[in-house]
Design a protein around this motif. Structure first.
Motif, PDB file in Angstrom:
ATOM      1  N   ALA A  97     -25.913  18.839   5.829  1.00  0.00           N
ATOM      2  CA  ALA A  97     -26.216  18.787   7.263  1.00  0.00           C
ATOM      3  C   ALA A  97     -26.393  20.179   7.848  1.00  0.00           C
ATOM      4  N   ILE A 119     -36.624  14.180   0.985  1.00  0.00           N
ATOM      5  CA  ILE A 119     -35.398  14.915   1.293  1.00  0.00           C
ATOM      6  C   ILE A 119     -34.231  13.984   1.022  1.00  0.00           C
ATOM      7  N   ASN A 120     -33.424  14.332   0.028  1.00  0.00           N
ATOM      8  CA  ASN A 120     -32.290  13.485  -0.381  1.00  0.00           C
ATOM      9  C   ASN A 120     -32.731  12.034  -0.574  1.00  0.00           C
ATOM     10  N   SER A 122     -35.297  10.478   0.859  1.00  0.00           N
ATOM     11  CA  SER A 122     -36.028   9.890   1.984  1.00  0.00           C
ATOM     12  C   SER A 122     -37.448  10.448   2.058  1.00  0.00           C
ATOM     13  N   ASN A 125     -41.509   9.481   7.262  1.00  0.00           N
ATOM     14  CA  ASN A 125     -41.538   8.235   8.028  1.00  0.00           C
ATOM     15  C   ASN A 125     -41.659   8.524   9.521  1.00  0.00           C
ATOM     16  N   SER A 129     -38.245  10.006  10.262  1.00  0.00           N
ATOM     17  CA  SER A 129     -37.993  10.810   9.065  1.00  0.00           C
ATOM     18  C   SER A 129     -36.620  11.457   9.135  1.00  0.00           C
ATOM     19  N   SER A 130     -36.158  11.931   7.992  1.00  0.00           N
ATOM     20  CA  SER A 130     -34.850  12.574   7.932  1.00  0.00           C
ATOM     21  C   SER A 130     -34.771  13.748   8.904  1.00  0.00           C
ATOM     22  N   ALA A 131     -33.675  13.781   9.666  1.00  0.00           N
ATOM     23  CA  ALA A 131     -33.463  14.904  10.588  1.00  0.00           C
ATOM     24  C   ALA A 131     -33.350  16.222   9.832  1.00  0.00           C
ATOM     25  N   LEU A 132     -33.088  16.157   8.533  1.00  0.00           N
ATOM     26  CA  LEU A 132     -32.963  17.372   7.722  1.00  0.00           C
ATOM     27  C   LEU A 132     -34.299  18.095   7.575  1.00  0.00           C
ATOM     28  N   GLN A 153     -42.675  17.245   4.774  1.00  0.00           N
ATOM     29  CA  GLN A 153     -41.409  17.258   5.503  1.00  0.00           C
ATOM     30  C   GLN A 153     -40.902  18.703   5.539  1.00  0.00           C
TER      31      GLN A 153
END
Length: 199
Positions: A97, A119-120, A122, A125, A129-132, A153
């Protein structure tokens, strides 16, 4: 379409198939951004980032670039754009995080058409999508041309590059010398869908 936020055109704009769903369109007047100062600053940042010590990664036999952040606060990787391919995927694993990821990419003329980014685990999307994605930066520190057709991403820092695409989805920010959309066939133009995940 611009779903939220304002748009500014330095002179008088000619817009085709452009929809501003909220916010204001301003044509002419004083720019809200000092682009000359921003250009100098971002070029300096790009050159400073390229000097960070990092891990060189090449694609494996499955055409995967595996970038293991190991849950660290800062993970730096080096990719050679000559190894990119339409069947390649870029997979970030063990991104925490609070992890910041910098991917320095070598190459002057870059075809960035890797097929997928994860990302991990994911995939891209849109806004879901992943906040990362906001923790990842691709630094094209010597690119003068960059072609992107994929679901990226992470943010792209390419301050010397003329960036083109025919379609794609990007979850992050794009900094470039210029951007243009290409039409693979007459009258058949795609678009770059940009989801603003601030790095």
């Amino acid at each position: 379409q611009l779903f939220s936020g304002d748009a500014f055109a330095g002179g008088t704009g000619t817009f085709s198939s452009f929809t501003l769903l909220s916010g204001l369109l301003t044509e002419g007047g004083t720019s809200p951004v000092d682009f000359a100062a921003a250009e100098t600053d971002l070029k300096n940042k790009s050159q400073a980032l390229k000097d960070l010590s990092g891990t060189a990664v090449s694609p494996n036999v499955g055409f995967e670039f595996i970038l293991d952040a190991a849950g660290s606060d800062l993970a730096v990787f080096l990719l050679d754009s000559s190894e990119f391919c339409s069947s390649c995927s870029v997979k970030f694993v063990n991104v925490g995080a609070n992890t910041t990821v910098v991917v320095n990419v070598k190459g002057a003329n870059v075809n960035g058409t890797n097929s997928s980014y994860f990302i991990n685990g994911s995939a891209v999307n849109g806004d879901a999508s992943s906040a990362l994605a906001s923790r990842i930066l691709f630094n094209y520190f010597e690119a003068t041309s960059l072609f992107m057709n994929s679901g990226v991403q992470g943010s792209v820092l390419a301050p010397y590059a003329a960036v083109t695409s025919t379609w794609g989805q990007m979850v992050g920010q794009l900094v470039a010398q210029s951007y243009s959309n290409q039409c693979p066939e007459a009258g058949k133009c795609g678009s770059l869908e940009l989801h603003d995940f601030n790095f």
